[in-house]
Design a protein around this motif. Structure first.
Motif, PDB file in Angstrom:
ATOM      1  N   UNK A 110      31.111   0.712  64.924  1.00 15.85           N
ATOM      2  CA  UNK A 110      31.969   1.296  65.957  1.00 15.85           C
ATOM      3  C   UNK A 110      31.154   2.086  66.985  1.00 15.85           C
ATOM      4  N   UNK A 111      30.129   2.797  66.518  1.00 18.11           N
ATOM      5  CA  UNK A 111      29.302   3.565  67.452  1.00 18.11           C
ATOM      6  C   UNK A 111      28.722   2.663  68.542  1.00 18.11           C
ATOM      7  N   UNK A 112      28.373   1.441  68.176  1.00 17.51           N
ATOM      8  CA  UNK A 112      27.696   0.539  69.108  1.00 17.51           C
ATOM      9  C   UNK A 112      28.685  -0.252  69.951  1.00 17.51           C
ATOM     10  N   UNK A 113      29.825  -0.641  69.378  1.00 18.47           N
ATOM     11  CA  UNK A 113      30.683  -1.629  70.033  1.00 18.47           C
ATOM     12  C   UNK A 113      31.985  -1.093  70.602  1.00 18.47           C
ATOM     13  N   UNK A 114      32.426   0.083  70.200  1.00 15.81           N
ATOM     14  CA  UNK A 114      33.767   0.524  70.584  1.00 15.81           C
ATOM     15  C   UNK A 114      33.731   1.722  71.522  1.00 15.81           C
ATOM     16  N   UNK A 115      34.781   1.832  72.313  1.00 15.18           N
ATOM     17  CA  UNK A 115      34.913   2.960  73.229  1.00 15.18           C
ATOM     18  C   UNK A 115      35.826   4.009  72.617  1.00 15.18           C
ATOM     19  N   UNK A 116      35.637   5.240  73.039  1.00 12.35           N
ATOM     20  CA  UNK A 116      36.361   6.350  72.427  1.00 12.35           C
ATOM     21  C   UNK A 116      37.811   6.384  72.902  1.00 12.35           C
ATOM     22  N   UNK A 117      38.719   6.714  71.989  1.00 18.84           N
ATOM     23  CA  UNK A 117      40.145   6.791  72.305  1.00 18.84           C
ATOM     24  C   UNK A 117      40.451   8.146  72.945  1.00 18.84           C
ATOM     25  N   UNK A 118      41.194   8.183  74.046  1.00 15.98           N
ATOM     26  CA  UNK A 118      41.508   9.455  74.709  1.00 15.98           C
ATOM     27  C   UNK A 118      42.300  10.398  73.808  1.00 15.98           C
ATOM     28  N   UNK A 164      29.246  12.327  77.505  1.00 18.53           N
ATOM     29  CA  UNK A 164      28.279  12.646  76.449  1.00 18.53           C
ATOM     30  C   UNK A 164      28.375  11.697  75.262  1.00 18.53           C
ATOM     31  N   UNK A 165      29.447  10.905  75.201  1.00 15.06           N
ATOM     32  CA  UNK A 165      29.572   9.866  74.181  1.00 15.06           C
ATOM     33  C   UNK A 165      29.220   8.484  74.744  1.00 15.06           C
ATOM     34  N   UNK A 166      28.590   8.466  75.901  1.00 14.96           N
ATOM     35  CA  UNK A 166      28.208   7.187  76.522  1.00 14.96           C
ATOM     36  C   UNK A 166      27.240   6.439  75.621  1.00 14.96           C
ATOM     37  N   UNK A 167      27.345   5.119  75.618  1.00 18.49           N
ATOM     38  CA  UNK A 167      26.430   4.296  74.820  1.00 18.49           C
ATOM     39  C   UNK A 167      25.003   4.383  75.354  1.00 18.49           C
ATOM     40  N   UNK A 168      24.855   4.495  76.665  1.00 17.63           N
ATOM     41  CA  UNK A 168      23.528   4.569  77.281  1.00 17.63           C
ATOM     42  C   UNK A 168      23.032   6.013  77.237  1.00 17.63           C
ATOM     43  N   UNK A 169      21.910   6.287  76.588  1.00 20.60           N
ATOM     44  CA  UNK A 169      21.410   7.663  76.492  1.00 20.60           C
ATOM     45  C   UNK A 169      21.218   8.334  77.851  1.00 20.60           C
ATOM     46  N   UNK A 170      20.771   7.578  78.846  1.00 16.96           N
ATOM     47  CA  UNK A 170      20.494   8.164  80.159  1.00 16.96           C
ATOM     48  C   UNK A 170      21.753   8.656  80.857  1.00 16.96           C
ATOM     49  N   UNK A 171      22.914   8.188  80.424  1.00 13.72           N
ATOM     50  CA  UNK A 171      24.170   8.594  81.053  1.00 13.72           C
ATOM     51  C   UNK A 171      24.660   9.953  80.569  1.00 13.72           C
TER      52      UNK A 171
END
Length: 409
Positions: free
Chosen positions: A225-233, A248-255
């Motif tokens: 889930x950490x890799x493939x799913x987006x967070x629920x509002x 801050x929960x973006x998959x890309x560290x630079x974001x």
């Protein structure tokens, strides 16, 4: 029973136990201290002892109001210990277990404190790598902050890095706590400061909601889930605070934001959150998933594997927490991470809805099946009765087969 730790310290009483060792209330030359005594199998590892000594300067140099300072590192025979400031209070996990979730103002104030501590650590080149409620201490003797929050301090700096040595973890292994692992760690990349930001955002989500955004079920499912799913509002929080969480929960560290930026932005939110009650949202359901990851010890009881992240470090060891630190897991292959993605993380259940697998849920399911079966029987009976009434021919066939044969020429 008191025991000597090196030549300068005495451990008097056990305060708590973790997967890496035992924390004692101790006494040193300058008064009371907390002593984290690492497990004997760790102390007997000469490579780890060498790393322990190498980290001494970095760990002793961390001095910040929101970091539990390491006063000394002790290597003495079979004893390997970190001597730390004694914080009079409890950890954040204990408070969460008591209250389930916090009011947004208190949750944000605590998170901002930890972000300040991380900013100091990152500036010194130290990555924590295991930010979670168990490693956040609340100073009950400190002044109350926004929302009545006690000052928060981050502890256990350096322990994850010490244990994550090449001999102990191969390139195909992950060190961490499943609920709080950044996607890049799951994918096998080296940990940078951004992994702490991801973990801290996960902690904030948990403080607000009462559950982590990607946790639940088998640790392998959590990793995916950490890799493939987006967070629920989360309903009911200001949009700007939600956008901070998402960033801050973006998959890309630079974001992700840097720790100092996150602390400042969170404190800007505090006036908007004053007086807001805890959110009302139920924990989402976790659908059963087949997970190929080697994230549990052979012979481990099913109940232990079901608990979120309950994976012992040493195969066959008994877990003492549902979120053990320094869990060792196999890095999933790309095809495993791609499989089963649902696009978005588990949606929270409607308030009052039964949890799948519960006695109430099984009873409702059984009643629905009985009702559907009875309805099907009634409909079949009504259909057959109507056919008998309308048919006056003894040789007539049931509606499903009448006129099915072609007419004779």
């Amino acid at each position: 029973m008191a025991r000597k730790i090196g030549s300068r310290y005495t451990a008097n009483q056990i305060l708590g136990r973790g997967s890496a060792g035992t924390v004692w209330l101790g006494e040193g030359p300058d008064g009371p201290v907390a002593i984290k005594l690492l497990r004997e199998d760790l102390a007997s590892d000469q490579e780890l002892v060498a790393r322990f000594v190498q980290e001494r300067t970095a760990l002793l140099g961390l001095d910040h109001p929101h970091v539990v300072s390491v006063r000394d590192l002790v290597v003495d025979g079979n004893d390997l210990a970190l001597v730390m400031d004694l914080v009079r209070g409890t950890d954040l996990r204990t408070r969460l277990e008591r209250e389930r979730r916090l009011a947004p103002e208190a949750a944000v104030a605590i998170t901002a404190d930890i972000a300040d501590g991380l900013a100091a650590a990152h500036a010194a080149g130290v990555v924590h790598r295991d930010v979670k409620p168990e490693n956040v201490l609340l100073d009950m003797q400190g002044p109350l902050g926004p929302g009545g929050a006690h000052p928060a301090l981050l502890t256990d700096f350096g322990v994850a890095k010490l244990i994550d040595s090449p001999r102990r973890t191969k390139a195909t292994k992950i060190i961490g706590t499943p609920d709080y692992l950044a996607p890049e760690i799951v994918e096998g990349l080296p940990p940078r400061a951004s992994v702490d930001i991801y973990a801290l955002a996960t902690v904030l989500y948990e403080l607000l909601a009462g559950f982590t955004p990607f946790g639940g079920g088998h640790p392998g499912a959590v990793l995916r889930r950490h890799v493939t799913e987006t967070v629920v509002p989360l309903p009911g929080i200001p949009e700007e605070l939600w956008q901070l969480l998402v960033q801050c929960l973006a998959k890309a560290p630079a974001s992700r934001l840097r720790a100092s930026e996150l602390a400042a932005r969170l404190r800007e939110q505090l006036p908007l959150l004053a007086g807001m009650p805890p959110l009302e949202v139920d924990e989402p359901d976790t659908a059963p998933e087949e997970e190929p990851y080697e994230a549990s010890a052979p012979g481990e009881p099913e109940a232990a594997r079901e608990r979120r992240g309950a994976v012992p470090l040493v195969p066959g060891a008994k877990t003492d927490s549902s979120r053990d630190t320094h869990t060792s897991m196999r890095v999933p292959a790309p095809d495993e991470l791609a499989g089963g993605a649902r696009g978005t993380a588990r949606a929270p259940r409607a308030t009052g809805a039964p949890r799948p697998g519960s006695a109430r849920h099984r009873m409702q399911t059984r009643r629905r099946r009985i009702a559907l079966g009875a309805a099907a029987t009634l409909l079949a009976a009504l259909g057959l009765g109507a056919w008998l009434v309308t048919s006056g021919d003894d040789d007539a066939q049931p509606p499903a087969t009448r006129n099915s044969a072609p007419a004779a020429p």
